[in-house]
Design a protein around this motif. Structure first.
Motif, PDB file in Angstrom:
ATOM      1  N   LEU A 187      78.532 -44.838  -1.930  1.00 17.67           N
ATOM      2  CA  LEU A 187      79.762 -44.976  -2.706  1.00 17.67           C
ATOM      3  C   LEU A 187      80.630 -43.728  -2.541  1.00 17.67           C
ATOM      4  N   PRO A 188      81.935 -43.852  -2.704  1.00 19.63           N
ATOM      5  CA  PRO A 188      82.826 -42.702  -2.475  1.00 19.63           C
ATOM      6  C   PRO A 188      82.474 -41.532  -3.388  1.00 19.63           C
ATOM      7  N   GLY A 189      82.498 -40.336  -2.801  1.00 17.40           N
ATOM      8  CA  GLY A 189      82.208 -39.125  -3.559  1.00 17.40           C
ATOM      9  C   GLY A 189      80.742 -38.761  -3.622  1.00 17.40           C
ATOM     10  N   GLU A 190      79.863 -39.618  -3.124  1.00 14.20           N
ATOM     11  CA  GLU A 190      78.433 -39.337  -3.206  1.00 14.20           C
ATOM     12  C   GLU A 190      77.910 -38.818  -1.869  1.00 14.20           C
ATOM     13  N   ASP A 191      77.158 -37.742  -1.933  1.00 15.92           N
ATOM     14  CA  ASP A 191      76.438 -37.265  -0.757  1.00 15.92           C
ATOM     15  C   ASP A 191      74.973 -37.662  -0.906  1.00 15.92           C
ATOM     16  N   GLU A 192      74.156 -37.270   0.070  1.00 17.21           N
ATOM     17  CA  GLU A 192      72.751 -37.669   0.034  1.00 17.21           C
ATOM     18  C   GLU A 192      72.047 -37.150  -1.213  1.00 17.21           C
ATOM     19  N   ALA A 193      72.349 -35.933  -1.624  1.00 16.93           N
ATOM     20  CA  ALA A 193      71.701 -35.378  -2.808  1.00 16.93           C
ATOM     21  C   ALA A 193      71.995 -36.224  -4.049  1.00 16.93           C
ATOM     22  N   THR A 194      73.227 -36.694  -4.172  1.00 22.38           N
ATOM     23  CA  THR A 194      73.587 -37.529  -5.318  1.00 22.38           C
ATOM     24  C   THR A 194      72.828 -38.847  -5.281  1.00 22.38           C
ATOM     25  N   MET A 195      72.721 -39.452  -4.112  1.00 19.35           N
ATOM     26  CA  MET A 195      72.005 -40.722  -3.985  1.00 19.35           C
ATOM     27  C   MET A 195      70.525 -40.559  -4.309  1.00 19.35           C
ATOM     28  N   LEU A 196      69.937 -39.460  -3.874  1.00 24.68           N
ATOM     29  CA  LEU A 196      68.525 -39.227  -4.170  1.00 24.68           C
ATOM     30  C   LEU A 196      68.310 -38.891  -5.646  1.00 24.68           C
ATOM     31  N   GLU A 197      69.300 -38.297  -6.291  1.00 24.20           N
ATOM     32  CA  GLU A 197      69.213 -38.086  -7.737  1.00 24.20           C
ATOM     33  C   GLU A 197      69.175 -39.420  -8.473  1.00 24.20           C
ATOM     34  N   THR A 198      69.914 -40.415  -7.956  1.00 21.17           N
ATOM     35  CA  THR A 198      69.839 -41.760  -8.544  1.00 21.17           C
ATOM     36  C   THR A 198      68.423 -42.302  -8.434  1.00 21.17           C
ATOM     37  N   VAL A 199      67.771 -42.094  -7.299  1.00 28.24           N
ATOM     38  CA  VAL A 199      66.384 -42.539  -7.136  1.00 28.24           C
ATOM     39  C   VAL A 199      65.489 -41.853  -8.168  1.00 28.24           C
ATOM     40  N   ASP A 200      65.682 -40.559  -8.381  1.00 25.05           N
ATOM     41  CA  ASP A 200      64.899 -39.846  -9.396  1.00 25.05           C
ATOM     42  C   ASP A 200      65.101 -40.465 -10.777  1.00 25.05           C
ATOM     43  N   CYS A 201      66.327 -40.852 -11.089  1.00 24.71           N
ATOM     44  CA  CYS A 201      66.622 -41.467 -12.392  1.00 24.71           C
ATOM     45  C   CYS A 201      65.955 -42.837 -12.517  1.00 24.71           C
ATOM     46  N   ILE A 202      65.922 -43.600 -11.419  1.00 29.38           N
ATOM     47  CA  ILE A 202      65.232 -44.889 -11.428  1.00 29.38           C
ATOM     48  C   ILE A 202      63.756 -44.692 -11.756  1.00 29.38           C
ATOM     49  N   ASN A 203      63.150 -43.673 -11.164  1.00 32.47           N
ATOM     50  CA  ASN A 203      61.726 -43.422 -11.365  1.00 32.47           C
ATOM     51  C   ASN A 203      61.357 -43.193 -12.817  1.00 32.47           C
ATOM     52  N   GLU A 204      62.311 -42.786 -13.615  1.00 32.45           N
ATOM     53  CA  GLU A 204      62.036 -42.499 -15.023  1.00 32.45           C
ATOM     54  C   GLU A 204      62.067 -43.749 -15.899  1.00 32.45           C
ATOM     55  N   LEU A 205      62.458 -44.890 -15.313  1.00 31.99           N
ATOM     56  CA  LEU A 205      62.625 -46.125 -16.088  1.00 31.99           C
ATOM     57  C   LEU A 205      61.511 -47.129 -15.787  1.00 31.99           C
ATOM     58  N   PRO A 206      61.226 -48.029 -16.738  1.00 28.13           N
ATOM     59  CA  PRO A 206      60.218 -49.079 -16.514  1.00 28.13           C
ATOM     60  C   PRO A 206      60.777 -50.222 -15.673  1.00 28.13           C
ATOM     61  N   VAL A 207      61.106 -49.898 -14.431  1.00 27.85           N
ATOM     62  CA  VAL A 207      61.727 -50.837 -13.496  1.00 27.85           C
ATOM     63  C   VAL A 207      60.646 -51.455 -12.617  1.00 27.85           C
ATOM     64  N   ASP A 208      60.757 -52.764 -12.361  1.00 26.91           N
ATOM     65  CA  ASP A 208      59.790 -53.457 -11.512  1.00 26.91           C
ATOM     66  C   ASP A 208      60.250 -53.558 -10.065  1.00 26.91           C
ATOM     67  N   THR A 209      61.549 -53.810  -9.855  1.00 25.48           N
ATOM     68  CA  THR A 209      62.066 -53.995  -8.504  1.00 25.48           C
ATOM     69  C   THR A 209      63.411 -53.293  -8.354  1.00 25.48           C
ATOM     70  N   VAL A 210      63.757 -52.994  -7.115  1.00 26.51           N
ATOM     71  CA  VAL A 210      65.079 -52.449  -6.819  1.00 26.51           C
ATOM     72  C   VAL A 210      65.626 -53.131  -5.576  1.00 26.51           C
ATOM     73  N   LYS A 211      66.947 -53.267  -5.541  1.00 27.34           N
ATOM     74  CA  LYS A 211      67.678 -53.648  -4.339  1.00 27.34           C
ATOM     75  C   LYS A 211      68.599 -52.497  -4.004  1.00 27.34           C
ATOM     76  N   PHE A 212      68.451 -51.951  -2.818  1.00 29.20           N
ATOM     77  CA  PHE A 212      69.423 -51.013  -2.294  1.00 29.20           C
ATOM     78  C   PHE A 212      70.242 -51.737  -1.230  1.00 29.20           C
ATOM     79  N   HIS A 213      71.489 -51.394  -1.105  1.00 24.93           N
ATOM     80  CA  HIS A 213      72.171 -51.761   0.132  1.00 24.93           C
ATOM     81  C   HIS A 213      73.301 -50.795   0.415  1.00 24.93           C
ATOM     82  N   GLN A 214      73.671 -50.760   1.687  1.00 20.13           N
ATOM     83  CA  GLN A 214      74.745 -49.890   2.130  1.00 20.13           C
ATOM     84  C   GLN A 214      76.066 -50.353   1.533  1.00 20.13           C
ATOM     85  N   LEU A 215      76.941 -49.413   1.204  1.00 18.57           N
ATOM     86  CA  LEU A 215      78.291 -49.792   0.806  1.00 18.57           C
ATOM     87  C   LEU A 215      78.945 -50.542   1.957  1.00 18.57           C
TER      88      LEU A 215
END
Length: 298
Positions: A187-215
């Motif tokens: 997404l605009p304004g995001e670098d790799e570090a920002t995207m990986l921070e999102t992954v870290d935030c996902i890890n903190e939640l009781p999530v069962d599945t994820v869908k990633f896709h390229q913008l």
């Protein structure tokens, strides 16, 4: 051995035999389009880019599911189906009885074993969540979170925050329902570090599945107009660069979370970027090869 837990692994934990999703368009709109939360929708969104041809709100929920079953039933007669309410925001109504009637219509179709309901994290009232949890059939909720960065969410006109996602996921888990998240990489304004921070935030939640896709920069969207006008640009990955990012995402992602996909493919006549010339399965094969090579090196 698979290089990561995928969606089929997740489904095998809930169903015996083969299960196929069939997309349903129940004619919902979005609170980000009708003025409830905003106007104009998310800047990247063109809903035509991911709706199959049979998936038209002029057809009833039952008719859409029956048409969707036709292809798969010939090939896999014993297959079960999940009605996937995908288009727009499928919990966006003040009339919970109407919502439940639509879900019930889907569940009453022969061979439909459950529901996947796509929605926004700010559009899940507790009363509806409680009624979904009370159904005897299997129900999963998939929230479009897109990013954990509130600055990004504001830029693309999502009109919700990451805190909304945290709240919705926690309440869904507490209700005993499986929960998935949808995220967009690049997404605009995001670098790799920002995207990986999102992954870290996902890890903190009781999530069962994820869908990633390229913008995907798609014709007819405000983002396409903004980029063309030079208001901002977007990260532009080559296929190899995006595969490398996916490897780093998997290294970071909690291992019990199932990944449904890393890419999506809009129709060629709508897609501006990226034009990698790869079908989804081809990209997945390249990613698996890269992961296998990395393991051999280690």
């Amino acid at each position: 051995m698979k290089p990561y837990r995928d969606f089929s692994d997740f489904l095998r934990g809930h169903f015996d035999g083969k299960v196929q999703k069939i997309t349903v368009n129940a004619g919902f709109t979005c609170p980000n389009r009708d003025g409830s939360k905003g106007r104009g929708g998310c800047t990247y969104c063109n809903n035509q880019s991911f709706n199959p041809g049979y998936c038209r709100p002029s057809l009833s929920v039952r008719e859409q599911l029956e048409r969707g079953k036709e292809f798969f039933a010939r090939k896999y007669p014993q297959m079960k189906y999940l009605a996937y309410f995908q288009a727009y925001t499928n919990t966006h109504s003040d009339d919970i009885d109407r919502l439940m009637a639509l879900y019930r219509e889907a569940l009453d179709v022969d061979g439909v074993a459950g529901l996947i309901i796509g929605t926004r994290p700010d559009c899940m009232p507790q009363d509806l969540l409680d009624r979904l949890a009370g159904l005897r059939e299997w129900v999963m909720v998939e929230y479009g979170a897109e990013s954990a960065c509130d600055r990004t969410l504001e830029l693309v006109n999502r009109c919700h925050t990451w805190a909304d996602t945290v709240d919705a996921v926690n309440r869904t888990h507490a209700a005993g329902l499986p929960c998935g998240l949808h995220l967009i990489m690049g997404l605009p304004g995001e670098d790799e570090a920002t995207m990986l921070e999102t992954v870290d935030c996902i890890n903190e939640l009781p999530v069962d599945t994820v869908k990633f896709h390229q913008l995907q920069l798609v014709r007819g969207t405000r983002m396409a107009s903004d980029v063309e006008a030079g208001l901002y640009d977007i990260p532009r990955f080559t296929a190899e660069e995006y595969i490398s990012l996916c490897v780093r995402i998997l290294d970071r992602l909690r291992k019990d979370i199932a990944v449904e996909r890393f890419v999506s493919q809009s129709p060629s006549d709508l897609l501006i970027y990226p034009r990698w010339g790869l079908k989804n399965y081809q990209f997945t094969n390249l990613l698996h090869n890269r992961l296998a090579e990395a393991r051999n090196i280690i």
